[in-house]
Design a protein around this motif. Structure first.
Motif, PDB file in Angstrom:
ATOM      1  N   ARG A  85      13.421  36.971   8.246  1.00 43.88           N
ATOM      2  CA  ARG A  85      11.980  36.753   8.380  1.00 43.88           C
ATOM      3  C   ARG A  85      11.249  37.044   7.075  1.00 43.88           C
ATOM      4  NH1 ARG A  85      13.340  39.490  13.087  1.00 43.88           N
ATOM      5  NH2 ARG A  85      12.321  41.430  12.429  1.00 43.88           N
ATOM      6  N   PHE A  86      11.465  38.201   6.512  1.00 43.34           N
ATOM      7  CA  PHE A  86      10.801  38.575   5.253  1.00 43.34           C
ATOM      8  C   PHE A  86      11.165  37.594   4.145  1.00 43.34           C
ATOM      9  CE2 PHE A  86      10.964  40.653   1.118  1.00 43.34           C
ATOM     10  CZ  PHE A  86       9.689  41.198   1.015  1.00 43.34           C
ATOM     11  N   THR A  87      12.454  37.280   4.037  1.00 42.42           N
ATOM     12  CA  THR A  87      12.916  36.412   2.953  1.00 42.42           C
ATOM     13  C   THR A  87      12.376  34.999   3.108  1.00 42.42           C
ATOM     14  OG1 THR A  87      14.967  37.712   2.930  1.00 42.42           O
ATOM     15  CG2 THR A  87      14.943  35.671   1.662  1.00 42.42           C
ATOM     16  N   GLY A  88      12.375  34.475   4.319  1.00 39.58           N
ATOM     17  CA  GLY A  88      11.912  33.109   4.544  1.00 39.58           C
ATOM     18  C   GLY A  88      10.434  32.929   4.246  1.00 39.58           C
ATOM     19  N   VAL A  89       9.598  33.858   4.711  1.00 39.43           N
ATOM     20  CA  VAL A  89       8.158  33.759   4.443  1.00 39.43           C
ATOM     21  C   VAL A  89       7.893  33.873   2.943  1.00 39.43           C
ATOM     22  CG1 VAL A  89       5.926  34.868   4.800  1.00 39.43           C
ATOM     23  CG2 VAL A  89       7.489  34.583   6.728  1.00 39.43           C
ATOM     24  N   SER A  90       8.545  34.827   2.288  1.00 39.01           N
ATOM     25  CA  SER A  90       8.361  35.004   0.846  1.00 39.01           C
ATOM     26  C   SER A  90       8.789  33.751   0.088  1.00 39.01           C
ATOM     27  CB  SER A  90       9.166  36.209   0.353  1.00 39.01           C
ATOM     28  OG  SER A  90       8.773  37.393   1.018  1.00 39.01           O
ATOM     29  N   ALA A  91       9.917  33.173   0.492  1.00 38.90           N
ATOM     30  CA  ALA A  91      10.430  31.984  -0.189  1.00 38.90           C
ATOM     31  C   ALA A  91       9.471  30.808  -0.051  1.00 38.90           C
ATOM     32  CB  ALA A  91      11.795  31.616   0.378  1.00 38.90           C
ATOM     33  N   THR A  92       8.879  30.641   1.125  1.00 39.93           N
ATOM     34  CA  THR A  92       7.958  29.530   1.332  1.00 39.93           C
ATOM     35  C   THR A  92       6.695  29.695   0.500  1.00 39.93           C
ATOM     36  OG1 THR A  92       8.802  29.383   3.600  1.00 39.93           O
ATOM     37  CG2 THR A  92       6.836  28.116   3.082  1.00 39.93           C
ATOM     38  N   LEU A  93       6.204  30.925   0.373  1.00 42.87           N
ATOM     39  CA  LEU A  93       5.039  31.178  -0.480  1.00 42.87           C
ATOM     40  C   LEU A  93       5.348  30.873  -1.944  1.00 42.87           C
ATOM     41  CD1 LEU A  93       3.726  34.498   1.125  1.00 42.87           C
ATOM     42  CD2 LEU A  93       2.656  32.236   1.262  1.00 42.87           C
ATOM     43  N   VAL A  94       6.547  31.197  -2.379  1.00 47.20           N
ATOM     44  CA  VAL A  94       6.957  30.889  -3.758  1.00 47.20           C
ATOM     45  C   VAL A  94       7.031  29.371  -3.957  1.00 47.20           C
ATOM     46  CG1 VAL A  94       8.850  31.060  -5.426  1.00 47.20           C
ATOM     47  CG2 VAL A  94       8.162  33.071  -4.124  1.00 47.20           C
ATOM     48  N   MET A  95       7.534  28.649  -2.965  1.00 49.83           N
ATOM     49  CA  MET A  95       7.560  27.181  -3.058  1.00 49.83           C
ATOM     50  C   MET A  95       6.156  26.618  -3.238  1.00 49.83           C
ATOM     51  SD  MET A  95      10.462  25.588  -0.519  1.00 49.83           S
ATOM     52  CE  MET A  95       9.881  26.285   1.021  1.00 49.83           C
ATOM     53  N   ILE A  96       5.204  27.142  -2.479  1.00 55.20           N
ATOM     54  CA  ILE A  96       3.820  26.665  -2.567  1.00 55.20           C
ATOM     55  C   ILE A  96       3.255  26.925  -3.960  1.00 55.20           C
ATOM     56  CG2 ILE A  96       1.483  27.031  -1.697  1.00 55.20           C
ATOM     57  CD1 ILE A  96       2.769  27.565   1.068  1.00 55.20           C
ATOM     58  N   LEU A  97       3.524  28.104  -4.507  1.00 57.28           N
ATOM     59  CA  LEU A  97       3.053  28.436  -5.853  1.00 57.28           C
ATOM     60  C   LEU A  97       3.645  27.479  -6.888  1.00 57.28           C
ATOM     61  CD1 LEU A  97       1.670  30.272  -7.940  1.00 57.28           C
ATOM     62  CD2 LEU A  97       3.713  31.730  -7.875  1.00 57.28           C
ATOM     63  N   GLY A  98       4.944  27.270  -6.841  1.00 53.32           N
ATOM     64  CA  GLY A  98       5.584  26.377  -7.798  1.00 53.32           C
ATOM     65  C   GLY A  98       5.089  24.944  -7.682  1.00 53.32           C
ATOM     66  N   ALA A  99       4.881  24.487  -6.454  1.00 52.56           N
ATOM     67  CA  ALA A  99       4.379  23.127  -6.238  1.00 52.56           C
ATOM     68  C   ALA A  99       2.985  22.959  -6.820  1.00 52.56           C
ATOM     69  CB  ALA A  99       4.373  22.805  -4.747  1.00 52.56           C
ATOM     70  N   GLY A 100       2.154  23.994  -6.668  1.00 50.85           N
ATOM     71  CA  GLY A 100       0.800  23.938  -7.227  1.00 50.85           C
ATOM     72  C   GLY A 100       0.817  23.816  -8.742  1.00 50.85           C
TER      73      GLY A 100
END
Length: 465
Positions: A85-100
């Motif tokens: 849970r912790f890893t998945g949420v963190s990873a998705t937030l990082v994806m959003i940052l990189g995409a931006g």
């Protein structure tokens, strides 16, 4: 240790398959952005004045942080320590940052188009500023998407162990391939309509936010499962991951065979897809707007075939044999793409379908085979190590192909869609991809031999009776 509860939420088929849908949708959103620029190579050259080396540098950026800062291995350790849970949420937030960051870089016009790096009188390199920033955004996104990949895999193993694990993992892989299919088919259309290659990236950014909400819904279910299990059992310290377990993983010869097979096989597929649309334009004469359609058949095929082959593995076994078969097909496809007499779009379509079969065979057996070699408490780290090794290929091979195209394969200039464009001969790159396939085949045979010696059970069914 107390007796584990006999009836938990994962005993429900509806709950288990809902988990697959939720985590796989997040994977789909990530894979969409991973390949969204792949069909736009020609447009990047025409609109932003990139060349093949620029495109190769940008594409290689995917693995910079994962490889050189070991972020993928860190992600695996965090996964085993902190949970899915912790890893998945963190990873998705990082994806959003990189995409931006990637969207900002590709959509911007910079006053100073190039950036030079030097130390004293030593000139290290000069690069287009836009290419560098886009690659950095892609690198940050790469950390997140690789982390969500290993997280989704471990989550599915957790929910399906002793059940239809290969089928579930196959469906997860297949759903991710829908993202690749959408990138190949939709990205050129959106870019052409909006007349800029940044437009599809914006769509990806929106989808990633939806993907985050999907993963949060999974977190609610997974938290309930943990609560049910912990209510009936005390955690044994021996079952907790320790950093010293990394040494135990790397000592296993079978682990290295499957990891090297993975990097070689994927290096002959994903980097190929980065250039496949341009290949369709250059060799087969297709228009840019539809050039991604034929490469898009590959993920379309895996959508149906990966779960099918995974189900076969669950029921009948033969995992190592499946990987050998897929590697043989991969070699044949790339050799035929290199052949000068293969120039019709119909033949290209047939070859892409066969490649789709090969790309369904190997992952359908490879990923479910890892839990047979590595203990469950070490799976996150084991998968991250495999993905880390894979990233060397996913970053290095596109850069190599871009350099080879510019250095050895330029034929001159040709008019494409009303614009002068560099013309390339793709024979040498296709032979390189075939070489990777041949080496993958060698390690598939070594893996099968090791399974015979050590009894991992790769040739046995996954479903426990």
């Amino acid at each position: 240790m107390k007796k584990i509860i006999e009836k938990t939420i994962r005993e429900s088929k509806t709950a288990r398959w809902t988990v697959v849908v939720l985590v796989s949708f997040t994977m789909l959103c990530g894979y969409f952005l991973t390949d969204v620029m792949a069909p736009l190579k020609t447009m990047l050259e025409q609109t932003l004045a990139w060349n093949s080396t620029d495109y190769g540098i940008f594409t290689s950026g995917y693995g910079w942080l994962n490889i050189f800062l070991f972020m993928l291995i860190v992600s695996g350790i965090v996964l085993d320590k902190m949970g899915v849970r912790f890893t998945g949420v963190s990873a998705t937030l990082v994806m959003i940052l990189g995409a931006g960051i990637k969207y900002w870089a590709v959509s911007s016009v910079f006053d100073s188009p190039t950036i030079s790096v030097q130390i004293g009188s030593w000139h290290l390199f000069e690069m287009k500023r836009q290419v560098l920033y886009a690659a950095l955004g892609y690198a940050i996104f790469g950390v997140g998407v690789e982390a969500i990949g290993i997280t989704a895999t471990k989550a599915i193993v957790k929910w399906f162990k002793g059940r239809e694990v290969a089928l579930a993992l196959g469906l997860n892989v297949a759903t991710g391939r829908i993202g690749t299919l959408l990138a190949m088919a939709v990205s050129p259309v959106i870019a052409a309509r909006m007349q800029h290659p940044s437009a599809p990236i914006l769509l990806c950014l929106i989808l990633l936010v939806v993907g985050l909400m999907s993963f949060l819904a999974f977190c609610v279910m997974d938290k309930r499962l943990d609560a049910e299990q912990e209510a009936e059992t005390e955690r044994d310290s021996a079952d907790k991951f320790q950093c010293s377990d990394i040494w135990g993983i790397v000592k296993i010869k079978g682990f290295w065979y499957i990891a090297i097979l993975c990097v070689l096989f994927y290096s002959a597929v994903f980097p190929f897809l980065k250039y496949a649309s341009d290949l369709m334009v250059q060799k087969f004469g297709l228009a840019q707007e539809i050039a991604g359609t034929i490469p898009g058949l590959l993920p379309l095929g895996t959508l149906f075939l990966t779960p099918l082959f995974g189900n076969m593995y669950d029921k009948r076994g033969k995992g190592a044999t499946i990987m050998i078969s897929g590697s043989v097909m991969l070699i044949a496809v790339h050799l035929l793409f290199a052949a000068p007499f293969v120039r019709s779009w119909q033949m290209a379509t047939l070859l892409m379908i066969v490649l789709g079969v090969a790309f369904s065979l190997v992952p359908s057996a490879m990923w479910p085979s890892v839990p047979k070699i590595i203990p469950e408490k070490q799976l996150g780290t084991a998968y991250s190590l495999i993905f880390w090794i894979q990233n060397w290929g996913l970053s290095g091979v596109p850069l190599l192909i871009g350099y080879v195209l510019d250095r050895f394969c330029v034929r001159g200039e040709v008019m494409i869609d009303g614009k002068m464009t560099t013309e390339y001969d793709y024979t040498l790159p296709m032979l390189l991809f075939a070489l990777f396939g041949f080496l993958a085949l060698c390690f598939a045979f070594l893996l099968k031999r090791e399974d015979t010696k050590k009894g991992f059970g790769l040739e046995k069914p996954n479903i426990e009776k």
